[in-house]
Write an enzyme that holds these catalytic residues in place. Sequence first.
Site, PDB file in Angstrom:
ATOM      1  CG  HIS A 155      31.089 -34.754  -2.904  1.00 32.60           C
ATOM      2  ND1 HIS A 155      31.223 -33.753  -3.844  1.00 32.60           N
ATOM      3  CD2 HIS A 155      29.955 -34.460  -2.215  1.00 32.60           C
ATOM      4  CE1 HIS A 155      30.224 -32.892  -3.719  1.00 32.60           C
ATOM      5  NE2 HIS A 155      29.429 -33.303  -2.741  1.00 32.60           N
TER       6      HIS A 155
ATOM      7  CG  HIS B 233      26.282 -36.477   0.134  1.00 34.62           C
ATOM      8  ND1 HIS B 233      26.637 -35.574   1.109  1.00 34.62           N
ATOM      9  CD2 HIS B 233      26.376 -35.816  -1.046  1.00 34.62           C
ATOM     10  CE1 HIS B 233      26.921 -34.409   0.541  1.00 34.62           C
ATOM     11  NE2 HIS B 233      26.771 -34.528  -0.766  1.00 34.62           N
TER      12      HIS B 233
END
Length: 139
Positions: free
Chosen positions: A100, A102
């Site tokens: 992932h 940010h």
Amino acid sequence: MTQECIFCKIINGEIPAKKIFENDKVLAFLDIFPMSQGHTVIIPKKHFNHFENVDSSTIAEVFNTIQYLGRFYLKIPSIEGFNVLVNNYSAAGQVIEHFHVHLIPRKTNDGIISHKIPKEQASEEELNEFLEIFSKIKN
Ligand SMILES: [Zn+2]
């Protein structure tokens, strides 16, 4: 998808999330432990554990989404910039092993993330040492 993965559960709808963008490949949602207002997590819908294992078309989808969202975020008066951050492996702060990225909105002098440039410049030897380490691994 892995059974225990929190992000896969968010994708499947088993765990709720504040979704901000979604298409067939990517999901973006608000981080529930935000470093700033609008802190967003962007994930591929396919489960990959670490950055270097993600295929290039998925990387493109994820980063295209970050660009898309970032352009809108910069229209918000309280957002003056943003960091794009990948924590890869626990040594680098990765908590959930589903790749992932940010997207962290920033304001001038907000002090959220400080990446100070060291006062001392590296010596020629220090830089060469890493070049040697890398060339040995690569060959
Ligand atoms: Zn997952």
